[in-house]
Scaffold this motif. Structure first.
Motif, short mmCIF file in Angstrom:
data_model
loop_
_atom_site.label_atom_id
_atom_site.label_comp_id
_atom_site.label_asym_id
_atom_site.label_seq_id
_atom_site.Cartn_x
_atom_site.Cartn_y
_atom_site.Cartn_z
N ALA A 56 -2.11 0.83 -19.37
CA ALA A 56 -2.47 2.14 -18.83
C ALA A 56 -2.28 2.18 -17.31
O ALA A 56 -1.76 3.17 -16.77
CB ALA A 56 -3.92 2.46 -19.18
N ASP A 57 -2.67 1.11 -16.62
CA ASP A 57 -2.53 1.08 -15.17
C ASP A 57 -1.06 1.17 -14.75
O ASP A 57 -0.70 1.93 -13.85
CB ASP A 57 -3.16 -0.20 -14.62
N GLU A 58 -0.19 0.41 -15.42
CA GLU A 58 1.22 0.42 -15.06
C GLU A 58 1.87 1.77 -15.39
O GLU A 58 2.73 2.26 -14.65
CB GLU A 58 1.95 -0.72 -15.76
N LEU A 59 1.46 2.38 -16.50
CA LEU A 59 2.02 3.68 -16.87
C LEU A 59 1.63 4.76 -15.85
O LEU A 59 2.47 5.57 -15.44
CB LEU A 59 1.54 4.08 -18.27
N VAL A 60 0.35 4.76 -15.45
CA VAL A 60 -0.11 5.76 -14.49
C VAL A 60 0.62 5.61 -13.15
O VAL A 60 1.11 6.59 -12.57
CB VAL A 60 -1.64 5.67 -14.29
N VAL A 61 0.69 4.39 -12.66
CA VAL A 61 1.37 4.15 -11.38
C VAL A 61 2.85 4.51 -11.48
O VAL A 61 3.43 5.12 -10.58
CB VAL A 61 1.19 2.69 -10.94
N GLY A 62 3.48 4.14 -12.61
CA GLY A 62 4.89 4.45 -12.79
C GLY A 62 5.17 5.94 -12.81
O GLY A 62 6.14 6.41 -12.19
N VAL A 63 4.33 6.71 -13.49
CA VAL A 63 4.51 8.16 -13.54
C VAL A 63 4.31 8.77 -12.17
O VAL A 63 5.09 9.63 -11.73
CB VAL A 63 3.54 8.79 -14.57
N LEU A 64 3.27 8.35 -11.44
CA LEU A 64 3.00 8.92 -10.12
C LEU A 64 4.08 8.57 -9.10
O LEU A 64 4.41 9.37 -8.24
CB LEU A 64 1.63 8.46 -9.62
N ILE A 65 4.62 7.37 -9.21
CA ILE A 65 5.71 7.00 -8.31
C ILE A 65 6.93 7.88 -8.56
O ILE A 65 7.65 8.27 -7.64
CB ILE A 65 6.07 5.50 -8.47
N ALA A 66 7.17 8.21 -9.85
CA ALA A 66 8.30 9.09 -10.18
C ALA A 66 8.07 10.51 -9.67
O ALA A 66 9.01 11.17 -9.21
CB ALA A 66 8.52 9.09 -11.69
N LEU A 67 6.82 10.97 -9.71
CA LEU A 67 6.52 12.35 -9.31
C LEU A 67 6.32 12.48 -7.81
O LEU A 67 6.86 13.39 -7.17
CB LEU A 67 5.26 12.84 -10.04
N VAL A 68 5.52 11.57 -7.23
CA VAL A 68 5.22 11.62 -5.79
C VAL A 68 5.50 10.23 -5.22
O VAL A 68 4.59 9.41 -5.10
CB VAL A 68 3.75 12.03 -5.53
N PRO A 69 6.72 9.93 -4.86
CA PRO A 69 7.11 8.55 -4.58
C PRO A 69 6.57 7.92 -3.31
O PRO A 69 6.69 6.71 -3.14
CB PRO A 69 8.64 8.62 -4.53
N LEU A 70 5.97 8.68 -2.39
CA LEU A 70 5.64 8.09 -1.09
C LEU A 70 4.15 7.85 -0.87
O LEU A 70 3.74 6.73 -0.57
CB LEU A 70 6.18 8.99 0.04
N ILE A 71 3.30 8.85 -1.00
CA ILE A 71 1.94 8.75 -0.49
C ILE A 71 0.91 8.46 -1.59
O ILE A 71 0.14 7.50 -1.51
CB ILE A 71 1.55 10.04 0.26
N VAL A 72 0.90 9.28 -2.64
CA VAL A 72 -0.18 9.23 -3.62
C VAL A 72 -0.28 7.88 -4.34
O VAL A 72 -1.39 7.37 -4.55
CB VAL A 72 -0.02 10.39 -4.65
N PRO A 73 0.83 7.23 -4.74
CA PRO A 73 0.69 5.99 -5.52
C PRO A 73 0.05 4.83 -4.77
O PRO A 73 -0.46 3.91 -5.40
CB PRO A 73 2.14 5.65 -5.89
N ILE A 74 0.05 4.83 -3.43
CA ILE A 74 -0.42 3.65 -2.69
C ILE A 74 -1.90 3.35 -2.96
O ILE A 74 -2.25 2.21 -3.29
CB ILE A 74 -0.14 3.82 -1.18
N PRO A 75 -2.81 4.33 -2.85
CA PRO A 75 -4.21 4.03 -3.17
C PRO A 75 -4.40 3.59 -4.63
O PRO A 75 -5.22 2.71 -4.91
CB PRO A 75 -4.94 5.35 -2.90
N LEU A 76 -3.60 4.19 -5.53
CA LEU A 76 -3.72 3.81 -6.93
C LEU A 76 -3.20 2.39 -7.17
O LEU A 76 -3.73 1.67 -8.01
CB LEU A 76 -2.95 4.80 -7.81
N MET A 77 -2.19 1.99 -6.42
CA MET A 77 -1.71 0.61 -6.54
C MET A 77 -2.76 -0.37 -6.04
O MET A 77 -2.96 -1.44 -6.64
CB MET A 77 -0.41 0.45 -5.75
N LEU A 78 -3.45 -0.02 -4.95
CA LEU A 78 -4.53 -0.88 -4.46
C LEU A 78 -5.67 -0.94 -5.48
O LEU A 78 -6.24 -2.01 -5.73
CB LEU A 78 -5.05 -0.35 -3.12
N LEU A 79 -5.97 0.21 -6.09
CA LEU A 79 -6.99 0.23 -7.14
C LEU A 79 -6.53 -0.60 -8.33
O LEU A 79 -7.34 -1.30 -8.96
CB LEU A 79 -7.26 1.67 -7.58
N GLY A 80 -5.23 -0.57 -8.62
CA GLY A 80 -4.69 -1.37 -9.71
C GLY A 80 -4.85 -2.86 -9.46
O GLY A 80 -5.13 -3.64 -10.38
N LEU A 81 -4.67 -3.30 -8.21
CA LEU A 81 -4.89 -4.71 -7.87
C LEU A 81 -6.34 -5.10 -8.11
O LEU A 81 -6.62 -6.19 -8.64
CB LEU A 81 -4.53 -4.95 -6.40
#
Length: 246
Positions: free
Chosen positions: A195-220
């Motif tokens: 689920a974590d990888e799918l969410v990050v992957g979708v957000l990177i495709a939609l908003v590639p610069l800003i939004v995924p970074i906090p979610l990637m940190l949360l994923g770690l």
């Protein structure tokens, strides 16, 4: 022969066929295995072994650098084993719990930090080893074998008295509990990582610069928590099998 009959005759091979998504298969004789899982698993093991050798090749009385890090990890795993298993038995299980924790931890972080998908395969795509349900099921089955062997080694066949404790009426519930433990371990870890990888992957495709970074940190953070939860539950199950039931 039906799928159910196949499962009855060869449950291990049937479980090995479980797949989610597209995979890069290797043919070994008449069998197919998920090649991308082995590739990423080998890389994870190489990272763990490399850190262990580098951090402990030149030991000093006062730890410095990588030695300080490896000793901190060792003490953390030792304390985890002592808490879950008890002071009398925990040392025997530090290597097992440490291996489980480090493999799950590094696997989860590799999925969050390494851009596996930019490496093209003939079919399927690379991902963290724990992104594949076969990996998590294998880890859960190893945990089951560990706590069964711990109980049988300490108590012999009297270990099975736990199934009729405190009452024989609870026998089917106690047996069912042992079957549900590996299922809950494997699906909890697999579901969270996927689920974590799918969410990050979708957000990177939609908003590639800003939004995924906090979610990637949360994923770690959640990846580290999942490694801790898995190894803690593994230690708790081993400690439970070693308990004296009256």
């Amino acid at each position: 022969m039906t799928t159910f009959q196949n499962f009855l005759f060869n449950p291990v091979l049937t479980l090995g066929e479980v797949a989610v998504g597209q995979h890069y298969y290797w043919n070994i004789g008449p069998y197919q295995i998920h090649g991308q899982v082995l590739l990423t698993s080998w890389l994870v093991l190489l990272i763990i072994v490399g850190l262990g050798i580098t951090g402990n090749s030149d030991l000093k009385p006062i730890p410095q650098g990588l030695q300080n890090f490896t000793e901190y990890v060792t003490e953390f795993i030792r304390d985890l084993a002592k808490t879950q298993i008890g002071e009398e038995e925990y040392l025997n299980w530090v290597p097992f719990l440490g291996t489980i924790f480090l493999f799950v931890f590094v696997s989860n972080w590799s999925g969050a930090l390494i851009p596996w998908r930019i490496i093209e395969l003939p079919n399927g795509e690379l991902a963290a080893p724990t992104n594949d349900i076969n990996t998590t099921v294998a880890l859960a089955l190893l945990t089951s074998i560990a706590y069964f062997s711990a109980g049988l080694r300490k108590k012999g066949f009297s270990y099975f008295k736990r199934y009729i404790t405190p009452s024989v009426i609870l026998f089917p519930i106690n047996v069912l509990e042992d079957f549900t433990k590996p299922l809950s371990l494997s699906f909890r870890l697999f579901g969270n990582i996927l689920a974590d990888e799918l969410v990050v992957g979708v957000l990177i495709a939609l908003v590639p610069l800003i939004v995924p970074i906090p979610l990637m940190l949360l994923g770690l953070f959640t990846s580290a928590i999942q490694a801790l939860v898995f190894s803690t539950l593994a230690g708790a199950y081993i400690g439970e099998s070693l308990e004296d039931h009256h």
